[in-house]
Design a protein around this motif. Sequence first.
Motif, short mmCIF file in Angstrom:
data_model
loop_
_atom_site.label_atom_id
_atom_site.label_comp_id
_atom_site.label_asym_id
_atom_site.label_seq_id
_atom_site.Cartn_x
_atom_site.Cartn_y
_atom_site.Cartn_z
N ALA A 117 1.88 -8.83 21.71
CA ALA A 117 0.91 -8.24 20.76
C ALA A 117 0.63 -9.24 19.64
O ALA A 117 -0.51 -9.37 19.19
CB ALA A 117 1.47 -6.94 20.18
N GLU A 118 1.68 -9.94 19.22
CA GLU A 118 1.54 -10.88 18.11
C GLU A 118 0.50 -11.96 18.43
O GLU A 118 -0.37 -12.25 17.61
CB GLU A 118 2.89 -11.53 17.84
CG GLU A 118 2.87 -12.54 16.73
CD GLU A 118 4.21 -12.59 16.02
OE1 GLU A 118 5.24 -12.32 16.67
OE2 GLU A 118 4.21 -12.88 14.81
N ILE A 119 0.57 -12.51 19.65
CA ILE A 119 -0.39 -13.57 19.96
C ILE A 119 -1.75 -13.00 20.37
O ILE A 119 -2.72 -13.74 20.45
CB ILE A 119 0.14 -14.57 21.01
CG1 ILE A 119 0.62 -13.86 22.27
CG2 ILE A 119 1.27 -15.42 20.43
CD1 ILE A 119 1.09 -14.82 23.34
N ALA A 120 -1.82 -11.68 20.57
CA ALA A 120 -3.12 -11.06 20.87
C ALA A 120 -3.91 -10.82 19.58
O ALA A 120 -5.13 -10.59 19.62
CB ALA A 120 -2.91 -9.73 21.60
N VAL A 121 -3.24 -10.85 18.45
CA VAL A 121 -3.91 -10.59 17.17
C VAL A 121 -4.73 -11.81 16.77
O VAL A 121 -4.20 -12.92 16.71
CB VAL A 121 -2.89 -10.24 16.06
CG1 VAL A 121 -3.57 -10.15 14.70
CG2 VAL A 121 -2.19 -8.93 16.39
N GLY A 122 -6.01 -11.60 16.53
CA GLY A 122 -6.89 -12.70 16.11
C GLY A 122 -7.61 -12.32 14.83
O GLY A 122 -7.32 -11.29 14.23
N ALA A 325 -10.53 -8.22 27.19
CA ALA A 325 -9.78 -9.44 26.89
C ALA A 325 -8.27 -9.24 27.08
O ALA A 325 -7.77 -8.12 27.00
CB ALA A 325 -10.07 -9.87 25.45
N HIS A 326 -7.58 -10.36 27.34
CA HIS A 326 -6.13 -10.34 27.53
C HIS A 326 -5.43 -11.12 26.42
O HIS A 326 -5.98 -12.09 25.92
CB HIS A 326 -5.75 -11.03 28.84
CG HIS A 326 -6.29 -10.36 30.06
ND1 HIS A 326 -6.00 -10.81 31.33
CD2 HIS A 326 -7.10 -9.29 30.22
CE1 HIS A 326 -6.61 -10.03 32.22
NE2 HIS A 326 -7.27 -9.10 31.57
N SER A 327 -4.22 -10.72 26.12
CA SER A 327 -3.38 -11.53 25.23
C SER A 327 -3.26 -12.93 25.84
O SER A 327 -3.08 -13.07 27.05
CB SER A 327 -1.99 -10.89 25.10
OG SER A 327 -1.11 -11.79 24.48
N PRO A 328 -3.34 -14.01 25.01
CA PRO A 328 -3.27 -15.37 25.55
C PRO A 328 -1.98 -15.64 26.32
O PRO A 328 -1.94 -16.52 27.17
CB PRO A 328 -3.33 -16.25 24.29
CG PRO A 328 -3.90 -15.40 23.22
CD PRO A 328 -3.56 -13.98 23.56
N GLY A 329 -0.94 -14.87 26.07
CA GLY A 329 0.32 -15.08 26.79
C GLY A 329 0.29 -14.56 28.22
O GLY A 329 1.24 -14.76 28.97
#
Length: 368
Positions: A117-122, A325-329
Amino acid sequence: MNVPFLDLGRRPEALRKIDLLAIQGVLDSGVSILGPEVENFENQWALEAGCPAAVGVGNGLDALEIALRTLDLGEDAEVVVPSVSAAATVLAVLRAGLKPVFADVDPQTGLMCMESAEIAVGPRTRALIVVHLYGRLDRPDQWVGFCRDRGLALVEDCAQAHQASWNGQRAGSFGQVAAFSFYPTKNLGALGDAGAVTSSDIGLIRRAQELRDYGQAERYEHHRVGLNSRLDELQAAVLSARLQHLGQETSRRREIAQFYYDNLLHADLSLLERPKEPESHVYHLFIVRANKRSGFRSALLRQGVQTDIHYPRALHQQIAFESVAHSPGGLAQAERFAEVCLSLPCNPWMHDHEVEKVVESVNKLRVH
Ligand SMILES: *Cc1c(COP(=O)(O)O)cnc(C)c1O
């Protein structure tokens, strides 16, 4: 002897009588929509969710859409959601005109993974939906901190988590706003569709009241583009009647789950992480991970034990949500989870001998 996954027709006779009395009361009252029964249920449900107010709506999907729309997040706002959930979680975001972003899940619980979730936050992220999936409230205080630190609104999807609590605080009172479903199979189920929105923010409650009823602030004063998602008196009366037994039914679910945790043992099966706080899980569903799932299911069925799968695909694997969209991870854990998760029967209408039969059938299974 067969063990059904869930048979709602098994409600005891005494409880049917209580349903009938509630229905009769509505017939006698002559009021059908948004009347005293709805208000009465809203007051009771607010207490259950640890909030000052609740708003009865048509179903759980509408509850989530209305919850999101009360927040006025603005166009193009992104909302982080887990890729393992009921479809309604992501549908609500799309219907509210917002942009969902899928995050991966923790393989030990099936719930949203905080790192993902953390890396999905933009820069455009405005909210996050935490889903208390399967009835489990897992470290909600950390999600509160996560959202506070990033300036995001926290929305709780409590459709499966009625009466779950964390350190004495109920599901539905952690976020800015929360959504509940009372679909008939949920822990508290109506005789048809029903849902509720809860919040501690009276401004958001007011908006939810307007949105469910054509966006009217007063009669024929339309301030918002609302929905028709009014709760009816019949469902509200039945829900109030059934609520009196929910605590007892939840205890029975916990008893069954504990028996499973203490007794299930099979080389091809692993249990999810056992919750440390018993009150934090209301076991809407009891999930295990089975490596050879389809063999497992059919072998169990031959023994007369019905199982189910929640859910056979991660949401990002559904055609309807291909463009989300997907989380970059990446979402590898969600895909893996969807391949191995298996739901065992776990509901208050099960007899002891059925619970024992599930354990015996699983433990002696030979899977090919
Ligand atoms: C059931 C459910 C919903 C939607 O509720 P409906 O009343 O069926 O619209 C939303 N989220 C989750 C996690 C659910 O299980």
